[in-house]
Design an enzyme around this catalytic site. Structure first.
Site, PDB file in Angstrom:
ATOM      1  N   VAL A 135       5.343 -22.370  -8.509  1.00 17.83           N
ATOM      2  CA  VAL A 135       4.131 -23.091  -8.890  1.00 17.83           C
ATOM      3  C   VAL A 135       3.155 -22.219  -9.677  1.00 17.83           C
ATOM      4  O   VAL A 135       2.454 -22.704 -10.555  1.00 17.83           O
ATOM      5  CB  VAL A 135       3.436 -23.651  -7.624  1.00 17.83           C
ATOM      6  CG1 VAL A 135       2.149 -24.395  -7.979  1.00 17.83           C
ATOM      7  CG2 VAL A 135       4.374 -24.574  -6.854  1.00 17.83           C
ATOM      8  N   GLU A 159      -7.964 -26.166 -20.554  1.00 14.00           N
ATOM      9  CA  GLU A 159      -6.933 -27.083 -21.034  1.00 14.00           C
ATOM     10  C   GLU A 159      -7.382 -28.532 -20.922  1.00 14.00           C
ATOM     11  O   GLU A 159      -8.156 -28.897 -20.028  1.00 14.00           O
ATOM     12  CB  GLU A 159      -5.649 -26.910 -20.219  1.00 14.00           C
ATOM     13  CG  GLU A 159      -5.067 -25.519 -20.287  1.00 14.00           C
ATOM     14  CD  GLU A 159      -3.974 -25.285 -19.261  1.00 14.00           C
ATOM     15  OE1 GLU A 159      -3.118 -24.417 -19.513  1.00 14.00           O
ATOM     16  OE2 GLU A 159      -3.987 -25.954 -18.205  1.00 14.00           O
ATOM     17  N   ASP A 215       2.098 -20.778 -14.823  1.00 11.79           N
ATOM     18  CA  ASP A 215       1.754 -22.045 -15.463  1.00 11.79           C
ATOM     19  C   ASP A 215       1.034 -21.887 -16.797  1.00 11.79           C
ATOM     20  O   ASP A 215       0.305 -22.775 -17.230  1.00 11.79           O
ATOM     21  CB  ASP A 215       0.892 -22.897 -14.519  1.00 11.79           C
ATOM     22  CG  ASP A 215      -0.393 -22.178 -14.098  1.00 11.79           C
ATOM     23  OD1 ASP A 215      -0.610 -21.027 -14.541  1.00 11.79           O
ATOM     24  OD2 ASP A 215      -1.178 -22.766 -13.338  1.00 11.79           O
ATOM     25  N   THR A 228     -10.852 -20.267  -8.961  1.00 18.23           N
ATOM     26  CA  THR A 228      -9.952 -19.936 -10.068  1.00 18.23           C
ATOM     27  C   THR A 228      -9.693 -21.151 -10.944  1.00 18.23           C
ATOM     28  O   THR A 228      -9.634 -21.052 -12.172  1.00 18.23           O
ATOM     29  CB  THR A 228      -8.620 -19.403  -9.516  1.00 18.23           C
ATOM     30  OG1 THR A 228      -8.870 -18.211  -8.774  1.00 18.23           O
ATOM     31  CG2 THR A 228      -7.634 -19.103 -10.630  1.00 18.23           C
TER      32      THR A 228
END
Length: 349
Positions: free
Chosen positions: A225, A56, A228, A84
């Protein structure tokens, strides 16, 4: 020249500052930038998905500075010895486009995510909250625990992970914080029972149900959290229906957050409006509040600005020629060997 902050430089900044102090100052800076939310040019991040993960780009700008972060999410990376999540970012001048900072953002992302979580909980959780259930004990977990301890006075952290080695790691790291009581739980339900705040920060793929409705108690604040990206969630939809839900940037969270499971008209509130006093946060002590946190570019902008200030004050980092320094800004070819030879020939003539 561009200041370059590599991992070693960032670690030095954090160690010299102290993690609790770093998190507290970063949370203050985040709140200040959320309060001027309307000044930013905002957009959802640009994502490139593959069958193994996602890469991203996350851009944001105000009138003075432009920032972006490159970040990946590949849950299977640990099997090949890689994190990760890995990230780096750039801070540039809007007026010239000149990059003033190139920085690591892998460690920084964990710090800014924890600081954002605690900053949101200050506005949404019950003021008397003292216990935290921490579900998922991977790379983010220690930072979450320390942020909630530093900013909210959390005294007890109940920890659980399906990987007991991850919990071993977390307990070992937090053992030095003697003012925190770390309790190993036997299950998610065991961890969240009676907790004031619940943080889920797992790497579960697909529509996971880390939290189910029967686990939710009146007055809880949930800090979600781990969900995502599209198709990745941690909460049963009925958990959302029980709660007053808050998000960072609604257009992005509708696609990536827990609320991707819900109808398009499911009511949510952007956190900045709570901080500005435009909408209420928690309305009653018994209300369940939920921060559907997916991470937004403004948080990286804040972190990069904070790193730039600290590094400049302390003379940390390297000055690198990320872009050319030219005597004649129209003569880029002159940097090349051919260009230099031509210049020598002209001088000789």
């Amino acid at each position: 020249m561009t200041r370059f902050i590599d991992v070693h430089s960032l670690v030095r900044l954090v160690d010299e500052t102290g993690i609790p102090q770093f998190l507290t100052a970063l949370a203050d800076a985040l709140r200040d930038d959320f309060l001027r939310w309307r000044e930013f040019d905002k957009k959802a991040r640009v994502a490139s998905h593959s069958h193994l993960g996602v890469i991203e780009l996350m851009p944001v700008a105000d009138d003075g500075a432009y920032a972006f972060k490159y970040v990946n999410g590949h849950p299977h990376n640990t099997q090949v010895g890689l994190p990760t999540v890995m990230a780096f970012g750039v801070l540039a001048e809007v007026d010239t486009g000149y990059p003033v900072l190139l920085s690591e953002l892998t460690l920084t992302t964990a710090l800014r995510t924890a600081a954002t979580s605690a900053m949101a909980a200050q506005a949404l959780a019950r003021p008397d909250s003292r216990s935290l259930a921490l579900i998922g004990n991977g790379s983010q977990s220690e930072f979450q625990a320390l942020a909630f301890h530093a900013l909210l006075g959390i005294e007890e952290v109940r920890v659980f992970d399906t990987d007991p080695h991850a919990t071993d790691k977390l307990v070992r790291h937090l053992s030095a914080c003697t003012s925190l009581d770390i309790v190993r739980a036997h299950s998610v339900a065991d961890a969240v029972r009676g907790a004031d705040i619940v943080t889920t920060v797992t790497a579960c793929q697909g529509r996971a149900t880390v939290l189910t409705p029967d686990m939710i108690e009146p007055g809880m604040h949930i800090n979600a959290v781990g969900g995502d990206s599209p198709g990745k969630t941690e909460l049963h939809p009925d958990v959302l229906r029980k709660a007053r839900v808050f998000v960072e940037y609604e257009p992005q969270t509708r696609v990536e957050g827990e609320i991707q499971q819900m109808p398009a008209d499911f009511p949510v509130h952007e956190l900045w409006r709570v901080l500005l006093g435009e909408v209420p946060g928690r309305e009653t002590p018994a209300q369940v509040t939920l921060f559907d946190s997916v991470g937004f570019a403004l948080e990286d902008y804040t972190a990069l600005r904070y790193i730039q200030r600290l590094a400049t004050e302390r003379g940390i980092g390297q000055q690198i020629a990320l872009v050319p320094e030219l005597d004649d800004p129209k003569d880029l070819f002159g940097l090349t060997a051919s260009g230099r030879r031509r210049a020598v020939l002209r001088r000789a003539a």
